[in-house]
Design an enzyme around this catalytic site. Structure first.
Site, PDB file in Angstrom:
ATOM      1  N   SER A 201      73.758  46.697  57.906  1.00 33.80           N
ATOM      2  CA  SER A 201      71.672  47.176  57.182  1.00 33.80           C
ATOM      3  C   SER A 201      72.341  48.766  57.330  1.00 33.80           C
ATOM      4  O   SER A 201      72.714  49.570  58.821  1.00 33.80           O
ATOM      5  CB  SER A 201      71.043  47.186  58.662  1.00 33.80           C
TER       6      SER A 201
ATOM      7  N   LYS B 172      72.273  45.808  53.266  1.00 36.37           N
ATOM      8  CA  LYS B 172      70.599  45.556  53.373  1.00 36.37           C
ATOM      9  C   LYS B 172      70.087  47.097  53.665  1.00 36.37           C
ATOM     10  O   LYS B 172      70.265  47.900  54.382  1.00 36.37           O
ATOM     11  CB  LYS B 172      70.075  45.460  54.730  1.00 36.37           C
TER      12      LYS B 172
ATOM     13  N   LYS C  35      67.317  50.119  54.285  1.00 34.94           N
ATOM     14  CA  LYS C  35      66.126  50.504  54.922  1.00 34.94           C
ATOM     15  C   LYS C  35      65.210  51.823  53.712  1.00 34.94           C
ATOM     16  O   LYS C  35      65.949  52.090  53.661  1.00 34.94           O
ATOM     17  CB  LYS C  35      66.392  50.944  56.366  1.00 34.94           C
TER      18      LYS C  35
ATOM     19  N   ASP D 246      64.861  46.310  53.736  1.00 39.81           N
ATOM     20  CA  ASP D 246      64.059  46.579  54.613  1.00 39.81           C
ATOM     21  C   ASP D 246      62.552  47.655  54.702  1.00 39.81           C
ATOM     22  O   ASP D 246      63.479  48.678  55.254  1.00 39.81           O
ATOM     23  CB  ASP D 246      64.649  45.901  56.253  1.00 39.81           C
TER      24      ASP D 246
ATOM     25  N   GLU E  49      62.150  42.486  52.891  1.00 37.91           N
ATOM     26  CA  GLU E  49      61.115  42.081  54.336  1.00 37.91           C
ATOM     27  C   GLU E  49      60.894  43.308  54.693  1.00 37.91           C
ATOM     28  O   GLU E  49      60.617  43.682  54.663  1.00 37.91           O
ATOM     29  CB  GLU E  49      62.664  42.433  55.025  1.00 37.91           C
TER      30      GLU E  49
ATOM     31  N   ASP F  93      59.811  39.327  58.669  1.00 35.23           N
ATOM     32  CA  ASP F  93      60.501  39.493  60.434  1.00 35.23           C
ATOM     33  C   ASP F  93      59.822  39.945  61.321  1.00 35.23           C
ATOM     34  O   ASP F  93      59.289  38.549  61.787  1.00 35.23           O
ATOM     35  CB  ASP F  93      61.801  40.647  60.284  1.00 35.23           C
TER      36      ASP F  93
ATOM     37  N   LYS G 226      65.311  35.840  65.140  1.00 33.02           N
ATOM     38  CA  LYS G 226      65.604  36.919  65.792  1.00 33.02           C
ATOM     39  C   LYS G 226      64.961  36.632  66.980  1.00 33.02           C
ATOM     40  O   LYS G 226      63.629  36.105  67.547  1.00 33.02           O
ATOM     41  CB  LYS G 226      64.997  38.339  65.970  1.00 33.02           C
TER      42      LYS G 226
ATOM     43  N   GLY H  52      68.957  41.288  63.589  1.00 36.48           N
ATOM     44  CA  GLY H  52      69.744  41.766  64.624  1.00 36.48           C
ATOM     45  C   GLY H  52      69.357  43.217  64.909  1.00 36.48           C
ATOM     46  O   GLY H  52      68.038  43.506  64.853  1.00 36.48           O
TER      47      GLY H  52
HETATM   48  O1  SMG Z   1      71.302  44.571  64.230  1.00 35.72           O
HETATM   49  O2  SMG Z   1      72.401  45.542  62.548  1.00 35.72           O
HETATM   50  C1  SMG Z   1      71.264  45.497  63.577  1.00 35.72           C
HETATM   51  C2  SMG Z   1      70.155  46.448  62.976  1.00 35.72           C
HETATM   52  C3  SMG Z   1      69.271  45.333  62.114  1.00 35.72           C
HETATM   53  O3  SMG Z   1      68.313  46.514  60.919  1.00 35.72           O
HETATM   54  C4  SMG Z   1      68.329  46.359  61.269  1.00 35.72           C
HETATM   55  N1  SMG Z   1      67.300  45.647  62.547  1.00 35.72           N
HETATM   56  O4  SMG Z   1      64.008  45.305  60.912  1.00 35.72           O
HETATM   57  O5  SMG Z   1      65.490  43.772  60.882  1.00 35.72           O
HETATM   58  C5  SMG Z   1      65.308  44.965  61.076  1.00 35.72           C
HETATM   59  C6  SMG Z   1      65.932  46.324  62.391  1.00 35.72           C
HETATM   60  C7  SMG Z   1      65.121  46.794  64.048  1.00 35.72           C
HETATM   61  C8  SMG Z   1      66.097  47.155  63.706  1.00 35.72           C
HETATM   62  S1  SMG Z   1      65.666  48.385  64.128  1.00 35.72           S
HETATM   63  C9  SMG Z   1      66.202  49.310  65.548  1.00 35.72           C
HETATM   64 MG    MG Z   2      63.357  43.998  60.122  1.00 37.73          MG
END
Ligand code: SMG
Ligand code: MG
Length: 367
Positions: free
Chosen positions: A134, A160, A162, A188, A213, A238, A262, A290
Site C-alpha cells: 500500500s 495499491k 492511496k 484506496d 477500495e 473495507d 481485516k 493490513g
Molecule cells: O498494513 O500495509 C499495511 C497498510 C495497508 O493501506 C493500508 N491500510 O484502509 O486499507 C486501509 C489502510 C488502513 C490503515 S492506514 C494507517
Molecule cells: Mg482500506
C-alpha cells in the site's frame, strides 16, 4: 481453559517513512499488544486501533479502557476456549478491534497448548502468500513513481495507491504510463468521496484497476450500490464490512464485488473466516487487508491470506516496508511472497529485548 490475566503493552514503533492516507499521516505506529496468560499456555494478540479515531471509531486509549473494564473481566472463570470468547463479549456493543485482540491472544494460547498452527485451524491451503504493498499519498508524482519503482524492484506483486480528491486520476495515469498495463494496480480512498463524485471516479475506469477500495462513507452501502452502476472498476469494501452479516448485506445490495478482510475490524479471526466463507459462497473475491501490523499481527494475517478464497494479493507486506526493527523475526519477501508460519498458534513470538525497547507502558489486568 482458564485465563489468569492479560498483559497489555502500549508500544510505539517509528515507521521507515511517513504513511499518508486521506485521513492523515502516520510517522509512528502506536498500538496495543496483548499477552493472555492461561492455565494451559500464553498467547499473543495485536490490537490494530490507531491513537486517534480517524480510520474507525476505535482508538488506542479507548481499547485499553474497554479491555480493562469490560472485556477481560467478562472472561473470568472456566470457558471452553477461543470459540467462547465472542459469545462472552457479545453483550458489549462494538469495540471489535479490542475484542479481536483478546480473542486472538486466547486463540494463540489455546492452539499452542494443542500444538496446532493457526493456518491449519483456519483451513489455509497455501504455505506462502503473494504480497501487495500500500503506497501512501505523496507530495509529488515523481516521488510516487520512485516509491512504486522501489517496491516493484523488491518484488511486490500488486500496488495499491492511496487516493483522495486532488490525488487520484493523475497519479494512477502516471503509474500506468511508467510501469505499464501488466502491473496489478488498485486504489484506496478511505471514504474520501461522495456519490456526487461518481462521474469523476469513472475517469479511473480506463486504467484497468483491480478495484477501488472504500470510496464512500462506511455507512453508505446503498450509495456504493449506486456508484457501482456508474463506475466499471470493481468496488471493494473495507471500513463498511464490520461482520459476516454486514458482508452478506453488502453483497445482496450490490454494494461491492470484492471485500477486504481485516480481522481487527470485524472482531477476530473466527469472524474473518465466516466472512471468507460468505464471500466464497457468493463468488466474491476477498483479500487480507493490513493495519501496519508488527510481526505478531502480520503472522496472523498471513495465515488468513493463505485461505483458498483469498484470491487477490493482500496488504501483507514484509516487515521492512514498515519498520527498521520488528519485534519478531522479520517477515522477508521471497519472490513477492511471505511464508506462512508453521509453528503452533500464531507461530511466532516477540523478541523480549526488541519488545521492551518499544514498550512505553505495561498494564496487567488480573482476573
Ligand atoms: O498494513 O500495509 C499495511 C497498510 C495497508 O493501506 C493500508 N491500510 O484502509 O486499507 C486501509 C489502510 C488502513 C490503515 S492506514 C494507517
Ligand atoms: Mg482500506
Amino acid at each position: 481453559m482458564k485465563l489468569s490475566g492479560v498483559e497489555v503493552r502500549r508500544i510505539e514503533m517509528p515507521l521507515v517513512a511517513p504513511f499518508r492516507t486521506s485521513f492523515g499521516t502516520q510517522t509512528v505506529r502506536t498500538l496495543l499488544l496483548l499477552r493472555a496468560v492461561t492455565d494451559e499456555a500464553e498467547g499473543w494478540g495485536e490490537c490494530v486501533a490507531m491513537p486517534d479515531p480517524v480510520y474507525s471509531s476505535e482508538y488506542v486509549d479507548g481499547c485499553a479502557d474497554v479491555l480493562r473494564r469490560f472485556l477481560v473481566p467478562a472472561l473470568a472463570g472456566e470457558f471452553s476456549g477461543a470459540t467462547a470468547v465472542a459469545p462472552s463479549l457479545r453483550k458489549f456493543r462494538g469495540h471489535r478491534m479490542a475484542k479481536a485482540a483478546l480473542e486472538t491472544a486466547v486463540l494463540d494460547a489455546e492452539l499452542r497448548a494443542r500444538g496446532v498452527p493457526l493456518s491449519r485451524e483456519l483451513g489455509a491451503t497455501r504455505d506462502r502468500v503473494p504480497c501487495g504493498v500500500s503506497v501512501g499519498i505523496m507530495d509529488s508524482i515523481p516521488e510516487l513513481l520512485d516509491a512504486v519503482d522501489g517496491y516493484l524492484a523488491e518484488g511486490y506483486v500488486r500496488i495499491k495507491l492511496k487516493i483522495e480528491p486532488g490525488w487520484d486520476v493523475e497519479p494512477v495515469r502516471a503509474v500506468r504510463e511508467r510501469f505499464g498495463d501488466d502491473v496489478l494496480l488498485q486504489v484506496d480512498a478511505n471514504t474520501a468521496y461522495t456519490l456526487g463524485d461518481a462521474r469523476h471516479l469513472a475517469k479511473l475506469d480506463p486504467f484497468d484497476l483491480l478495484l477501488i477500495e472504500q470510496p464512500l462513507d462506511e455507512e453508505e452501502l446503498l450509495a456504493h450500490a449506486e456508484l457501482a452502476k456508474v463506475v466499471r472498476t470493481p468496488i471493494c469494501l473495507d471500513e463498511s464490512i464490520t461482520s459476516a452479516q454486514a458482508a452478506a448485506d453488502a453483497i445482496r445490495l450490490g454494494a461491492c464485488q470484492v471485500i477486504n478482510i481485516k480481522p481487527g475490524r470485524v472482531g477476530g479471526y473466527l469472524e474473518s473466516r465466516r466472512i471468507h466463507d460468505v464471500c466464497a459462497a457468493h463468488g466474491i473475491a476477498v483479500w487480507c487487508g493490513g493495519m501496519l501490523e508488527t510481526g505478531i499481527g502480520r503472522a496472523v494475517n498471513v495465515a488468513l491470506a493463505a485461505l483458498p478464497g483469498c484470491t487477490l494479493p493482500g496488504d501483507t507486506s514484509a516487515s521492512g516496508r514498515y519498520y527498521r526493527t520488528d519485534i519478531t523475526t522479520p517477515f522477508v519477501l521471497d519472490d513477492g511472497h511471505l511464508t506462512v508460519p508453521t509453528g503452533p498458534g500464531i507461530g511466532i513470538a516477540p523478541d523480549q529485548d526488541a519488545l521492551d525497547e518499544v514498550t512505553v507502558k505495561t498494564e496487567w489486568i488480573p482476573l
